[in-house]
Scaffold this active site. Structure first.
Site, mmCIF file in Angstrom:
data_model
loop_
_atom_site.group_PDB
_atom_site.id
_atom_site.type_symbol
_atom_site.label_atom_id
_atom_site.label_comp_id
_atom_site.label_asym_id
_atom_site.label_seq_id
_atom_site.Cartn_x
_atom_site.Cartn_y
_atom_site.Cartn_z
ATOM 1 N N GLU A 54 17.692 -7.651 -28.833
ATOM 2 C CA GLU A 54 17.161 -6.312 -29.071
ATOM 3 C C GLU A 54 17.322 -5.439 -27.841
ATOM 4 O O GLU A 54 17.218 -5.922 -26.707
ATOM 5 C CB GLU A 54 15.673 -6.342 -29.455
ATOM 6 C CG GLU A 54 15.404 -6.226 -30.934
ATOM 7 C CD GLU A 54 15.391 -7.582 -31.615
ATOM 8 O OE1 GLU A 54 15.497 -7.610 -32.851
ATOM 9 O OE2 GLU A 54 15.276 -8.596 -30.917
ATOM 10 N N THR A 55 17.550 -4.164 -28.105
ATOM 11 C CA THR A 55 17.483 -3.134 -27.073
ATOM 12 C C THR A 55 16.419 -2.134 -27.505
ATOM 13 O O THR A 55 16.412 -1.683 -28.646
ATOM 14 C CB THR A 55 18.837 -2.423 -26.892
ATOM 15 O OG1 THR A 55 19.816 -3.379 -26.468
ATOM 16 C CG2 THR A 55 18.749 -1.325 -25.853
#
Length: 245
Positions: A39-40
């Protein structure tokens, strides 16, 4: 950032993008694909927080929230697709207040057993996002080698395998999310909303030390309330930089 760990190159890596101006969804998705982390996180100056895998936006992410709170100083309140999430410093850990996700026992979905060869399935439950599969032992959790393509066909965000702990941790787990572009997630905060809701009544204790036994590995402290879960972890900064696009 490396989340749910006190040392670099362990736990779960996350990108944290501190936005200074509005950006469209397509740009954020391209950045997340470039980062290649599970995830970002993207956070605006007024603390609207969103999370993207390399392929899709997700509704809840624990390790990227932890990373974002750590970067911003610990005590934060974020507006997200899963409601308002608060974070606070807790003696060197970041404590996050997340919604509980009590899973309901269910029959195994088609293809699950085949995708977990040589695993002894004790029970299967379904939470808001994931299937939770209790295995016979922590050793099975550690050694399971799933058919990732088979898991990708199951209609859920992912599959959590779990068992009672075999050491300092009360429980162990591993989390697989091939359907959203993450074959195995190193340490999954949001999964512990489901894990805590499942294990607390079975172990009859409100506070759990949970180990996610991925190759990188990490630990999560989980405390179950009536409809909330307090998740606590540590984080380490590995790299700082500036996006030139």
């Amino acid at each position: 950032m490396d989340s749910f760990t006190s040392r670099p190159f362990a736990g779960n890596p996350a990108g944290v993008v501190l936005l200074t101006e509005p950006r469209d969804d397509a740009w954020m998705q391209r950045v997340a694909a470039e980062m290649k982390h599970a995830e970002t996180a993207f956070v605006t100056p007024d603390n609207h927080l969103r999370w993207f895998t390399p392929e899709v936006e997700v509704d809840l992410c624990g390790h990227a929230t932890l990373a974002t709170a750590y970067v911003l100083g610990g005590d934060q309140e974020f507006t997200t697709r899963s409601g308002v999430l608060t974070c606070a410093n807790d003696d060197g850990w970041v404590r996050m207040d997340f919604p509980a996700d009590p899973p309901e026992l269910t029959d195994p979905p088609i293809g699950l057993a085949e995708a977990l060869p040589h695993a002894t399935i004790k029970s299967v439950a379904r939470g808001r996002f994931d299937f939770l599969v209790e295995l016979e032992s922590a050793a099975e959790v550690r050694s399971v080698r799933p058919d990732v393509q088979g898991l990708a066909q199951i209609q859920s965000r992912g599959v959590i395998v779990t068992a009672v702990g075999d050491g300092e941790a009360d429980i162990v787990s591993r989390c697989f999310y091939p359907a959203v572009g993450v074959p195995e997630d190193p340490v999954t905060g949001s999964a512990h909303c489901t894990l805590a809701s499942y294990w607390v009544p079975r172990l009859q204790r409100a506070d759990l030390l949970a180990e996610q036994a991925s190759p990188r590995g990490g630990f999560v402290r989980a405390t179950l309330g009536q409809d909330r879960v307090l998740l606590a972890g540590q984080a380490v900064t590995v790299l700082r930089g500036r996006l030139n696009v």
